[in-house]
Design an enzyme around this catalytic site. Structure first.
Site, short mmCIF file in Angstrom:
data_model
loop_
_atom_site.label_atom_id
_atom_site.label_comp_id
_atom_site.label_asym_id
_atom_site.label_seq_id
_atom_site.Cartn_x
_atom_site.Cartn_y
_atom_site.Cartn_z
N GLU A 1 48.89 47.58 48.43
CA GLU A 1 48.28 47.45 49.69
C GLU A 1 48.51 45.87 50.45
OE1 GLU A 1 43.95 48.18 50.00
OE2 GLU A 1 44.07 48.03 47.57
N GLY B 1 33.31 40.26 42.82
CA GLY B 1 32.22 39.92 43.49
C GLY B 1 31.02 40.13 42.77
N THR B 2 30.84 41.44 42.12
CA THR B 2 29.60 41.90 41.38
C THR B 2 29.44 41.04 40.11
OG1 THR B 2 30.24 44.11 41.92
CG2 THR B 2 28.80 43.91 39.98
N ILE C 1 39.86 48.87 39.78
CA ILE C 1 40.95 49.76 39.71
C ILE C 1 42.10 48.67 39.69
CG2 ILE C 1 41.56 50.16 41.98
CD1 ILE C 1 41.35 53.17 41.02
N ASP C 2 42.34 47.87 40.31
CA ASP C 2 43.59 46.92 40.39
C ASP C 2 43.95 46.31 39.36
OD1 ASP C 2 43.28 47.68 43.11
OD2 ASP C 2 42.89 45.56 43.71
N GLY D 1 45.82 47.76 45.32
CA GLY D 1 46.40 46.40 44.68
C GLY D 1 46.01 45.48 45.89
N ARG D 2 45.08 44.85 45.99
CA ARG D 2 44.87 43.76 47.17
C ARG D 2 45.66 42.34 46.87
NH1 ARG D 2 38.56 43.57 48.30
NH2 ARG D 2 38.29 45.84 47.97
N ARG E 1 41.04 56.86 43.89
CA ARG E 1 39.63 56.34 43.54
C ARG E 1 38.64 57.33 43.23
NH1 ARG E 1 37.69 51.84 47.22
NH2 ARG E 1 36.18 53.22 47.64
N GLY F 1 33.12 44.61 40.28
CA GLY F 1 34.34 44.01 40.15
C GLY F 1 33.88 42.58 40.37
P1 ATP Z 1 35.65 45.42 44.33
O1 ATP Z 1 36.60 44.47 44.88
O2 ATP Z 1 36.40 46.06 42.95
O3 ATP Z 1 35.58 46.59 45.22
P2 ATP Z 1 33.31 44.01 43.87
O4 ATP Z 1 32.41 43.80 42.86
O5 ATP Z 1 34.23 42.65 43.99
O6 ATP Z 1 34.23 45.26 43.57
P3 ATP Z 1 32.15 43.23 46.35
O7 ATP Z 1 32.04 44.27 47.59
O8 ATP Z 1 33.03 42.22 46.66
O9 ATP Z 1 32.91 44.29 45.23
O10 ATP Z 1 30.77 42.58 45.77
C1 ATP Z 1 30.01 43.55 45.15
C2 ATP Z 1 28.64 42.96 45.17
O11 ATP Z 1 28.37 41.67 44.67
C3 ATP Z 1 28.07 43.09 46.65
O12 ATP Z 1 26.75 43.47 46.62
C4 ATP Z 1 27.99 41.35 46.78
O13 ATP Z 1 26.97 41.25 47.71
C5 ATP Z 1 27.90 40.85 45.50
N1 ATP Z 1 28.57 39.68 45.60
C6 ATP Z 1 29.96 39.21 45.88
N2 ATP Z 1 30.39 38.13 45.64
C7 ATP Z 1 29.17 37.46 45.35
C8 ATP Z 1 28.93 36.06 45.06
N3 ATP Z 1 30.03 35.11 45.13
N4 ATP Z 1 27.76 35.88 44.48
C9 ATP Z 1 26.72 36.66 44.41
N5 ATP Z 1 26.88 37.92 44.74
C10 ATP Z 1 28.07 38.19 45.08
MG MG Z 2 36.40 42.55 44.69
#
Ligand code: ATP
Ligand code: MG
Length: 482
Positions: free
Chosen positions: A322, A194-195, A222-223, A267-268, A382, A192
């Site tokens: 949510e 963050g990833t 998924i959102d 849906g955050r 999910r 997502g």
């Molecule tokens: P979802 O929100 O859909 O579950 P996501 O990818 O946003 O997916 P997160 O848990 O927020 O999920 O992040 C996934 C990975 O990305 C984690 O291992 C986290 O450490 C890394 N990560 C998140 N934000 C950052 C950032 N700003 N810079 C580097 N790595 C990040």
């Molecule tokens: Mg996320």
């Protein structure tokens, strides 16, 4: 912008030579490794592509972000069209690819993993693909998995992620050290927002070190809240699976006197699943999403609407995302600020909150007996495998990513823009999130379908009423003082 108008006599078509034709391109390995040799793409020799007449995408092809443009208006942003290129920057023998999955679960992750492995093997003859287990931290804390076409052959029939996932643990330096130590030169990152931020950091570190590593992101949410792309994989499956929960809540609600069914969906920060699950169903009376503030009491409030539906119809069905109404639930700021391992704010359960408030209101204030049924199907949704349409979509995403990495693109994500797959700079998909446009047509369609209060109009009406009172008061003052 310079535009050439048609000449009156020959009736030729308008031609615009536009300065506002912007291409937001993705980086290429040769940007920082200019002497990299290129090779003819082996794709034509593969069984699958031997039959395709125009095997390679024209390198000039771009995909328009805005599909509706007015005459003479700027045509805006475009992205590189995805697909196989005539020249590749990796020989199949030298490729050592890895795949990692991070963040929450979403239907279709396994299909993407499978199709990256099969795409690399069947289109390009790449044999060396490894799986990083347990998300980003797996780069430096876990053993890798050998991914052959045989190992991944039926993983798409299972939900979850074959490679496991985690939150937190993104250490750019340690990850890139590990990429170098293992001799990895193509990194496929599924996850997502963050990833994808993590993927951008890895790309930047790779570029800084000047190593020949292509970094490709495959956006997962998924959102459906990822900017630029049409929709994210797993979203269709989620909307479809949500129907089962909504139907169950409807059966429960209509089978009892004054039945109230409440279904909480994912849906955050954006209400796409709730909105489309509602539109895809005809039994929902009210849909509440994070983008649209609502209120409970007074004229035009939710209690009034629920009571009206109970009187008219004998039961009422509410779907909520949510992230809806978090401002109400966050009574204690401390709880509001609690975070998970990745630093995401933990949300409080608005479903339980709303259930309790509706129960209290009707039992204690309205002295009515209601029968409340609350369903939270989040984890059931999910965890399922992706449906056929998402499987097709995941295949396109995976193959586009493979073509892009083989062609030497890096620091890119893949996704459909106006239904054509494109390579999009990673930063472009993480800088903003996609939310439901409350003044857009889709939300208007929903309001027209459910006939629920729009809350916005009511708060506007309320504001006008207050304004009118103020005006009247001023009027009276003037009258009284004269
Ligand atoms: P979802 O929100 O859909 O579950 P996501 O990818 O946003 O997916 P997160 O848990 O927020 O999920 O992040 C996934 C990975 O990305 C984690 O291992 C986290 O450490 C890394 N990560 C998140 N934000 C950052 C950032 N700003 N810079 C580097 N790595 C990040
Ligand atoms: Mg996320």
């Amino acid at each position: 912008a310079e535009s050439v108008s048609p000449t009156e006599s020959n009736g030729s078509v308008d031609k615009h030579v536009d300065d506002d034709f912007i291409i937001e391109d993705v980086p290429h390995l040769t940007d920082f490794l200019p002497h990299l040799p290129s090779y003819p793409n082996p794709l034509k020799r593969s069984q699958a592509y031997a039959i395709v007449k125009e095997t390679f995408v024209n390198p000039e092809d771009v995909v328009a972000k805005n599909i509706i443009v007015q005459k003479d208006s700027p045509r805006g942003v475009h992205f590189r069209r995805a697909g196989p290129r005539e020249k590749v920057f990796f020989t199949p023998e030298e490729v050592r690819a890895c795949i990692v999955t991070c963040g929450g679960l979403c239907p279709g992750i396994n299909t993407v993993i499978r199709e990256i492995v099969c795409g690399l093997k069947n289109m390009y003859g790449v044999d060396d693909v490894i799986g990083i287990q347990g998300g980003y931290r797996g780069f430096y804390s876990k053993n890798t998995l050998n991914l052959t076409t045989k190992v991944v052959t039926d993983i798409h029939k299972r939900g979850g992620t074959f490679l496991q996932t985690s939150r937190g643990g993104h250490d750019t330096k340690k990850i890139v050290d590990n990429i170098q130590d293992r001799g990895i030169n193509q990194v496929y990152i599924i996850g997502g927002d963050g990833t994808q931020k993590g993927a951008a950091a890895i790309y930047k570190e790779v570029e800084k070190r000047g190593i020949k590593v292509a970094v490709a992101g495959i956006p997962k949410t998924i959102d459906n809240d990822i900017a630029v792309i049409d929709k994210s994989f797993g979203f269709d499956t989620a909307v479809e699976e949500a129907q089962r929960a909504i139907n169950a809540a409807h059966v429960e609600a209509e089978s009892m006197e004054n039945g109230v069914g409440i279904v909480k969906l994912m849906g955050r920060y954006s209400g796409f699943i709730a909105m489309l699950a509602t539109l895809g169903n005809r039994d929902v009376d009210c849909c509440l999403i994070p983008e649209s503030p609502f209120f409970l009491e007074g004229p035009g409030g939710l209690y009034e609407y629920v009571e009206q539906r109970l009187k008219e119809n004998g039961h009422v069905l509410i779907v909520l995302a949510e992230g809806a109404g978090q401002e109400y639930v966050a009574q204690s700021m401390q709880a509001f600020q609690e975070k998970d391992a990745s630093g995401n704010r933990l949300l409080l359960d608005v479903g339980l909150w709303l259930t309790q408030h509706i129960k209290d209101h009707f039992t204690n204030i309205r002295k009515m007996t209601i029968n409340m049924k609350y369903i939270d199907p989040t984890y059931m949704i999910r965890a399922i495998p992706s449906n056929a349409s998402d499987n097709i979509y995941c295949t396109l995403l995976a193959q586009s990513a493979v073509h892009g990495a083989m062609a030497g693109f890096t620091g890119f994500t893949v996704g459909p823009v106006n239904s054509r797959h494109a390579y999009i700079p990673i930063d472009r998909v993480t800088e903003t999130t996609n939310t439901v446009n409350l003044t857009g047509r889709m939300w208007a369609r929903l309001l027209a379908s459910t006939n629920q209060p729009s809350f916005i109009q009511h708060s506007q009406a309320e504001r006008e009423r207050v304004d009118r009172q103020t005006i009247d008061a001023i009027h009276n003052m003037i009258i009284n003082s004269t």
